[in-house]
Design an enzyme around this catalytic site. Structure first.
Site, PDB file in Angstrom:
ATOM      1  CB  THR A  71     -42.847 182.308 -13.892  1.00 57.01           C
ATOM      2  OG1 THR A  71     -42.185 181.580 -12.849  1.00 57.01           O
ATOM      3  CG2 THR A  71     -41.852 183.198 -14.606  1.00 57.01           C
ATOM      4  CB  CYS A 324     -36.530 179.544  -8.733  1.00 55.87           C
ATOM      5  SG  CYS A 324     -38.134 178.793  -8.680  1.00 55.87           S
TER       6      CYS A 324
HETATM    7  N1  PLP Z   1     -43.572 183.106  -6.684  1.00 55.57           N
HETATM    8  C1  PLP Z   1     -43.215 182.373  -5.623  1.00 55.57           C
HETATM    9  C2  PLP Z   1     -43.299 182.986  -4.273  1.00 55.57           C
HETATM   10  C3  PLP Z   1     -42.763 181.064  -5.779  1.00 55.57           C
HETATM   11  O1  PLP Z   1     -42.400 180.353  -4.713  1.00 55.57           O
HETATM   12  C4  PLP Z   1     -42.695 180.531  -7.093  1.00 55.57           C
HETATM   13  C5  PLP Z   1     -42.174 179.158  -7.311  1.00 55.57           C
HETATM   14  O2  PLP Z   1     -41.450 178.618  -6.519  1.00 55.57           O
HETATM   15  C6  PLP Z   1     -43.113 181.331  -8.168  1.00 55.57           C
HETATM   16  C7  PLP Z   1     -43.538 182.604  -7.934  1.00 55.57           C
HETATM   17  C8  PLP Z   1     -43.083 180.805  -9.576  1.00 55.57           C
HETATM   18  O3  PLP Z   1     -44.167 179.931  -9.774  1.00 55.57           O
HETATM   19  P1  PLP Z   1     -44.123 178.855 -10.969  1.00 55.57           P
HETATM   20  O4  PLP Z   1     -43.145 177.793 -10.552  1.00 55.57           O
HETATM   21  O5  PLP Z   1     -45.519 178.345 -11.055  1.00 55.57           O
HETATM   22  O6  PLP Z   1     -43.693 179.580 -12.179  1.00 55.57           O
END
Ligand code: PLP
Length: 378
Positions: A71, A324
Site C-alpha cells: 500500500t 481488503c
Molecule cells: N496490491 C495488490 C494487488 C494486493 O493484492 C495487495 C494486498 O492484498 C496490495 C496491493 C496491498 O499490499 P499490502 O497488504 O502489503 O499493503
C-alpha cells in the site's frame, strides 16, 4: 482438517525468513546509520539484503527502496508521478480493477482536479491495450496498470502497454503494482519497461510490514519521508532490519525453488478446478487465472460471505474476494459485468508452495456438505 487456501491475502512466513528476522532482532540488532561497529555491520548486511531483493526482482540494488508494505509503495508511486509530471498536466490512466492501494490515492488526486481514465477489462479481466492507446494525451502524467489481479489471477499486458506509452511520450511515468505477480510469474522491471514497480513481503512468505519499491535508475522522485536521509534520502526512518532481513531470506528461498513452486501451485489449482467442476453441481469458473496461484469460482445462489463463514466452520480459509474489501461489493467483479447471481457467489481460492492436495480435497468435501444442506448457511 484445517485448510488454508487464501495465500493471496497473506502467506505463512517461511522458516528461513523467521530465522533471519530473529537474528536481526537478537545478536545483530545494530542501527545501519550508527557509526559504531554494530552499526557498520548492520549497514553491510542491509546492503546484502538489498542485493538479494534486487536479484529476485532482476534489477540493480540501487533501484530498490525498502518500504513498509504494498500500500505504501502504490500510494508513493501515484503521488510521486503526479509531482514528477506537474508541469506536463493532470491526467492519469489506470484500470477499473486495480487494488484500492492504487485506486484510492488516484481518487484523492481526482478530488484535487486531476482527470482520470479507468480502463474497463474484458470478461476475462484483461484490459485492451488499444483503449489505453486511445486514452493517452498531452496531459497524461501517469499510467498505472497492475501485473496480476488479486481477485482473478489474470495477468495484464504490462510490457506491451508500457512500450506503447513510452513510444507516445517517454515523460509519462509507468507504474505497475506487482504485489501479486512478484516471484509468482517470471519478469524483470526492465523487461516490463516500467519506471516504478511495487512489491510486498507478506505475499511471498516474508512477514507483514515490509515491501520494496523499484525506482528505475535515473528517475528522480520526491522523498516519501523526510528526516535522516535513509534509503538514499527517499524514505527516511531507521530501516526495519528484521523485516528486511526476512524479506531477503524469503526472496532467496523462493528464487532457489521458483520453477518447482510455480509448477506445484499451477497443478494444484488445475486439479482443484477440475475436481470442483466434477463434484460440485452448478459451480462456475469465474477466472481460472493465468498466474499460478489465484483463481475465482462461483456457486450461484449461495452468497459468498455466507459460504466463507460456512467453510470456516469446516476449518477452511478462502476469501469472498479481496481481503481488503471485506464487507463491500467487489469493484473487480462489478467491472466484469457478471450476472448478479454469479457475482454474489464468488470465492477466491489462492495457493502457496506448501498448499496440499488434501487441502483442496477438504474444500470440495465441505462444499458438497454445504450443498447437500447438511450445514446451515448463517
Ligand atoms: N496490491 C495488490 C494487488 C494486493 O493484492 C495487495 C494486498 O492484498 C496490495 C496491493 C496491498 O499490499 P499490502 O497488504 O502489503 O499493503
Amino acid at each position: 482438517m484445517f485448510a488454508y487456501l487464501d495465500h493471496a491475502a497473506t502467506t505463512p512466513v517461511c522458516a528461513a525468513a523467521v530465522q533471519a528476522a530473529a537474528e536481526e532482532m537478537t545478536a545483530q540488532f545494530g542501527n545501519p546509520s550508527a557509526q559504531c561497529a554494530f552499526g557498520r555491520a548492520a549497514a553491510q548486511r542491509l546492503g546484502e539484503y538489498r542485493a538479494a531483493v534486487a536479484a529476485a526482482l532482476g534489477c540493480e540494488a540501487g533501484e530498490i527502496c525498502f518500504t513498509s508494505c504494498g500500500t505504501e509503495g502504490d500510494n508513493w508511486a501515484v503521488a510521486a508521478a503526479a509531482d514528477h509530471g506537474r508541469r506536463r498536466g493532470r491526467h492519469i490512466i489506470t484500470t477499473a480493477i486495480e487494488h484500492a492501494a492504487v485506486l484510492e490515492p488516484i481518487k484523492a488526486l481526482e478530488r484535487k482536479g486531476y482527470t482520470v481514465t479507468r480502463l474497463k477489462p474484458d470478461r476475462q479481466g484483461r484490459i485492451r491495450p488499444e483503449e489505453l492507446a486511445a486514452a493517452l494525451g498531452e496531459e497524461t502524467v501517469l499510467v498505472s496498470v497492475m501485473l496480476v489481479n488479486n481477485e482473478l489471477g489474470t495477468i495484464q499486458p504490462v510490457a506491451g502497454c508500457a512500450r506503447m506509452v513510452k513510444a507516445f511520450c517517454p515523460d509519462i511515468l509507468f507504474h505497475t503494482d506487482a504485489v501479486q505477480g512478484f516471484l509468482k510469474i517470471p519478469f524483470t522491471p526492465a523487461e516490463l519497461g516500467v519506471d516504478l514497480l511495487t512489491v510486498s513481503g507478506h505475499k511471498i512468505r516474508a512477514p507483514k510490514g515490509v515491501g520494496a519499491q523499484y525506482i528505475r535508475r535515473g528517475l528522480k522522485l520526491p522523498p516519501l519521508l523526510r528526516g535522516g536521509g535513509q534509503e538514499g534520502g527517499l524514505r527516511s526512518g531507521t530501516e526495519a532490519t528484521a523485516q528486511i532481513a526476512a524479506l531477503a531470506a524469503a526472496c532467496r528461498d523462493w528464487t532457489a525453488h521458483a520453477p518447482a513452486y510455480r509448477a506445484h501451485m499451477a497443478s494444484l489449482k488445475e486439479y482443484t478446478l477440475n475436481e470442483l467442476c466434477a463434484n460440485v453441481p452448478g459451480i462456475e469458473i469465474v477466472s481460472a487465472g493465468e498466474a499460478p496461484h489465484i483463481c475465482a469460482v462461483s456457486l450461484p445462489g449461495y452468497p459468498s460471505e455466507m459460504l466463507v463463514r460456512a467453510l470456516g466452520d469446516f476449518g477452511i480459509c478462502v476469501s469472498s474476494g479481496s481481503a481488503c474489501h471485506k464487507g463491500r461489493p467487489s469493484h473487480v467483479l462489478a467491472a466484469l459485468d457478471l450476472p448478479k447471481r454469479t457475482r454474489m457467489g464468488v470465492l477466491r481460492l489462492s495457493f502457496g508452495p506448501d498448499s496440499t492436495y488434501e487441502e483442496a480435497g477438504a474444500l470440495i468435501a465441505a462444499l458438497k456438505e454445504i450443498q447437500a444442506g447438511r450445514v446451515g448457511l448463517s
